[in-house]
Design a protein around this motif. Structure first.
Motif: not given
Length: 333
Positions: A217-218, A262-268
């Protein structure tokens, strides 16, 4: 930080969700993002992009004229002013009529911090240690209100629901979530909870932490952003965007982008799909934002001056520096 009802996934920007930003101690709060036109959100973007001084006296008529450029009615513009005043982003100066507004120093600091956050997000991959904060809780059937409060608090702190009562977020900072759990569940009969620092044996596997996030979804949200503004980038490169169009276009592209940090968790990177569209979306944003800054500033001055003769002395614009932080662009007045 995203809360979408009781949905188990976070990160889907294509649905009607509320973005809750943890407020600093001075309680200056951004308006919540909502689906559809949002005059409050639009006005907050304009103030953050084009004003930087608490000394500027901003007449209400000038604000109405600014928002009219975006198709916002006078009644909606005045309602946005009132609501941003209640949220502490702006304040009324004196008791005159019609009212005159100004940015508070706290709001200016907040605007700059948020602008830096928007422009720098995605510039470099996060420093990754493999650490996750995990929260697990158990409540009796009678604890529905407490369960709702816990889920709301965890979402606001950037946690995602891995399983029904197991929530995770990347990193190692656990102080805020421990305080939140104490505040909500201390005194709840039969309530139990734990905050843990964990690592996943198969972090990148199908049962790893990425399963807690709606990455599809992102990604779709980023792809929609690219599709929406790609033709604008072509027009910018071809010199086809005049000042009138520049203000609306530049503000719109930032207003659309600002939800992602604000909604993207910024995962590795190793937890993301092989083709991840964030960088392409970010490059599009920065090119349009930088190229249209001076034109947008000139148009905003033109709109505001009939109602605010000193507008040219106060209105400015910001762009991303080489460090991806916002810097004021000086020009001769």
């Amino acid at each position: 930080m995203l809360i979408c009802g009781n949905a188990p996934h976070v990160g889907h920007v294509g649905q009607a969700c509320a973005v809750h930003v943890h407020s600093p101690a001075d309680d200056v709060r951004d308006p919540r993002t909502q689906a559809g036109p949002n005059p409050q959100h639009l006005l907050a973007t304009l103030l953050g992009e084009y004003l930087e001084s608490s000394e500027a006296d901003l007449p209400s008529a000038a604000v109405v004229a600014m928002l009219a450029e975006f198709g916002v009615s006078e009644s909606s513009a005045r309602a946005a002013l009132s609501r941003l005043t209640k949220r502490g982003l702006i304040a009324v100066r004196g008791a005159g009529r019609p009212p005159v507004y100004h940015l508070t120093p706290q709001a200016i600091a907040r605007h700059r911090s948020r602008m830096d956050h928007f422009l720098s997000f995605g510039a470099r991959p996060p420093k990754w240690t493999g650490d996750w904060v995990t929260v697990s809780f158990s409540l009796p059937q009678s604890g529905q209100a407490a369960r709702h409060a816990v889920r709301k608090a965890l979402g606001a702190l950037g946690f995602a629901r891995l399983y029904d009562s197991v929530w995770i977020r990347p990193g190692s900072e656990s102080g805020p979530v421990k305080q939140a759990m104490h505040d909500i569940l201390d005194g709840v009969d039969g309530g139990r909870w734990s905050v843990m620092h964990t690592r996943f044996d198969e972090e990148a596997g199908p049962h790893g932490p990425a399963a807690a996030y709606d990455l599809a979804g992102l990604a779709s949200g980023y792809e929609d952003f690219i599709a929406q503004y790609s033709s604008l980038r072509v027009a910018v490169r071809d010199g086809e965007v005049d000042a009138t169009r520049a203000l609306v276009a530049r503000t719109s592209v930032m207003d659309s982008w600002r939800k992602f940090p604000d909604v993207d968790p910024d995962l590795p990177e190793h937890l993301l799909p092989a083709t991840w569209p964030r960088q392409a979306a970010r490059e599009l944003l920065l090119e349009i934002h930088s190229a249209l800054g001076s034109l947008a500033e000139a148009r905003l001055i033109e709109i505001a001056t009939p109602h605010w003769p000193d507008a040219a002395s106060w209105i400015t614009h910001f762009r991303a520096s080489e460090e991806s932080l916002s810097v004021r662009v000086h020009r001769d007045r």
